[in-house]
Design an enzyme around this catalytic site. Structure first.
Site, PDB file in Angstrom:
ATOM      1  N   GLY A  58       0.860  -1.175   0.000  1.00  0.00           N
ATOM      2  CA  GLY A  58       0.000   0.000   0.000  1.00  0.00           C
ATOM      3  C   GLY A  58       0.892   1.218   0.000  1.00  0.00           C
ATOM      4  N   GLU A  59       0.688   2.084   0.963  1.00  0.00           N
ATOM      5  CA  GLU A  59       1.536   3.275   1.080  1.00  0.00           C
ATOM      6  C   GLU A  59       1.963   3.381   2.549  1.00  0.00           C
ATOM      7  OE1 GLU A  59       3.189   5.505  -0.756  1.00  0.00           O
ATOM      8  OE2 GLU A  59       3.760   6.182   1.237  1.00  0.00           O
ATOM      9  N   SER A  60       3.270   3.193   2.769  1.00  0.00           N
ATOM     10  CA  SER A  60       3.745   3.076   4.147  1.00  0.00           C
ATOM     11  C   SER A  60       3.498   4.341   4.969  1.00  0.00           C
ATOM     12  CB  SER A  60       5.230   2.718   4.157  1.00  0.00           C
ATOM     13  OG  SER A  60       5.983   3.673   3.428  1.00  0.00           O
ATOM     14  N   CYS A  90       6.196  -5.225   0.595  1.00  0.00           N
ATOM     15  CA  CYS A  90       6.339  -3.879   0.022  1.00  0.00           C
ATOM     16  C   CYS A  90       6.181  -2.799   1.101  1.00  0.00           C
ATOM     17  CB  CYS A  90       5.366  -3.721  -1.144  1.00  0.00           C
ATOM     18  SG  CYS A  90       5.898  -2.440  -2.285  1.00  0.00           S
ATOM     19  N   ARG A 119      12.641   3.621   0.308  1.00  0.00           N
ATOM     20  CA  ARG A 119      11.333   3.667  -0.356  1.00  0.00           C
ATOM     21  C   ARG A 119      11.492   4.039  -1.822  1.00  0.00           C
ATOM     22  NH1 ARG A 119       8.267   7.957   1.226  1.00  0.00           N
ATOM     23  NH2 ARG A 119       6.372   6.987   0.464  1.00  0.00           N
ATOM     24  N   ILE A 148       6.021  -2.916  -7.349  1.00  0.00           N
ATOM     25  CA  ILE A 148       5.201  -1.725  -7.597  1.00  0.00           C
ATOM     26  C   ILE A 148       5.677  -0.597  -6.679  1.00  0.00           C
ATOM     27  CG2 ILE A 148       2.862  -0.777  -7.607  1.00  0.00           C
ATOM     28  CD1 ILE A 148       1.870  -3.744  -7.770  1.00  0.00           C
ATOM     29  N   ARG A 149       6.311   0.406  -7.260  1.00  0.00           N
ATOM     30  CA  ARG A 149       6.912   1.488  -6.444  1.00  0.00           C
ATOM     31  C   ARG A 149       7.596   0.873  -5.215  1.00  0.00           C
ATOM     32  NH1 ARG A 149       5.979   6.438  -7.536  1.00  0.00           N
ATOM     33  NH2 ARG A 149       5.956   7.194  -5.416  1.00  0.00           N
ATOM     34  N   HIS A 185       5.244  -8.558  -4.330  1.00  0.00           N
ATOM     35  CA  HIS A 185       3.878  -8.912  -3.920  1.00  0.00           C
ATOM     36  C   HIS A 185       3.496 -10.346  -4.296  1.00  0.00           C
ATOM     37  CE1 HIS A 185       2.461  -4.770  -3.001  1.00  0.00           C
ATOM     38  NE2 HIS A 185       3.365  -4.425  -3.899  1.00  0.00           N
ATOM     39  N   GLU A 187       1.267 -12.091  -3.118  1.00  0.00           N
ATOM     40  CA  GLU A 187      -0.201 -12.242  -3.056  1.00  0.00           C
ATOM     41  C   GLU A 187      -0.860 -11.917  -4.393  1.00  0.00           C
ATOM     42  OE1 GLU A 187       1.485  -9.778  -1.893  1.00  0.00           O
ATOM     43  OE2 GLU A 187       0.424  -7.885  -2.236  1.00  0.00           O
TER      44      GLU A 187
HETATM   45  N1  GLN Z   1       5.902   3.102  -2.350  1.00  0.00           N
HETATM   46  C1  GLN Z   1       5.087   2.559  -1.305  1.00  0.00           C
HETATM   47  C2  GLN Z   1       5.519   3.067   0.073  1.00  0.00           C
HETATM   48  O1  GLN Z   1       6.405   3.807   0.216  1.00  0.00           O
HETATM   49  C3  GLN Z   1       5.104   1.046  -1.295  1.00  0.00           C
HETATM   50  C4  GLN Z   1       4.427   0.516  -2.536  1.00  0.00           C
HETATM   51  C5  GLN Z   1       3.723  -0.800  -2.356  1.00  0.00           C
HETATM   52  O2  GLN Z   1       3.443  -1.247  -1.253  1.00  0.00           O
HETATM   53  N2  GLN Z   1       3.364  -1.400  -3.472  1.00  0.00           N
HETATM   54  O3  GLN Z   1       4.927   2.672   1.040  1.00  0.00           O
END
Ligand code: GLN
Length: 206
Positions: A58-60, A90, A119, A148-149, A185, A187
């Site tokens: 997700g987004e930390s 991630c 990150r 993904i990012r 990921h 999952e």
């Molecule tokens: N870029 C996201 C972060 O800094 C991580 C991306 C992801 O969980 N797919 O949290």
């Protein structure tokens, strides 16, 4: 449970998935398909019931803010310190890292893994990509991995095992005691080996 007719090793372990933000539904579905009693976790009372926890992608920085806002950050840190098995993918890996590079201002992690994680390590040129990774500890077959990012692990402490590296040597999967983390990921690709390994850790801790 004392007096139960079901041997403990046959009972479905209760595994929480932190469900504040991110792709927690995919983890819950995968863990259920592997026989775990998987549950969304949003409150400290729910966390108290689990034998293991997955922190999803997700987004930390958002996950960090929400976990503090919901009063979960403290209980999560104590659970990690007391040995709860936790698997982070991630953003979840970032949450488990003791040191976060390129964090936003004020961003905190839960910690537990003696690693430095950067990150968004692949930059905007290569935001997302897929590749096959050798993961010797999980068998001979390579694993198809989706980034993904994604973060990378830039430094590991003494007790940390690097489970997978990219062709350029950068570490993208680690394990330390009961803590497991991947930059990618599993999952999303249907390769269940990391989740199976994690459930074995959960079961062996009893
Ligand atoms: N870029 C996201 C972060 O800094 C991580 C991306 C992801 O969980 N797919 O949290």
């Amino acid at each position: 449970m004392a007096g139960s007719s079901v041997p403990i090793e046959q009972a479905a372990p209760i595994v929480g998935v932190l469900a504040l933000q991110g792709d927690f539904r995919e983890h819950i579905a995968l863990l259920k398909s592997l026989g775990a009693d998987a549950r969304a976790i949003r409150r400290p009372e729910e966390l108290a019931q689990v034998a293991g926890l997955v922190i999803p992608g997700g987004e930390s920085s958002v996950m960090d803010k929400l976990s503090r806002m919901f009063g979960l950050a403290g209980p999560l840190k104590s659970a990690i310190r007391s040995g709860l098995p936790v698997y982070g993918t991630c953003a979840g890996l970032i949450m488990l890292a003791d040191r976060v590079l390129d964090a936003i201002a004020g961003q905190e992690s839960l910690g537990g893994l003696d690693i430095s994680v950067r990150r968004n390590a692949f930059g905007s040129q290569r935001d997302s990509f897929e590749t096959d990774l050798a993961i010797p500890s999980l068998g001979a077959l390579p694993m198809h991995a989706v980034f993904i990012r994604a973060p990378v692990v830039e430094q590991v402490g003494e007790g940390v095992v690097a489970l997978a590296t990219l062709a350029d040597g950068r570490v993208v999967a680690v394990e330390q005691g009961n803590l497991l983390g991947t930059s990618f990921h599993p999952e999303m690709t249907g390769d269940t080996r990391f989740h199976e390994h994690f459930l074995n850790v959960v079961r062996s801790r009893g």
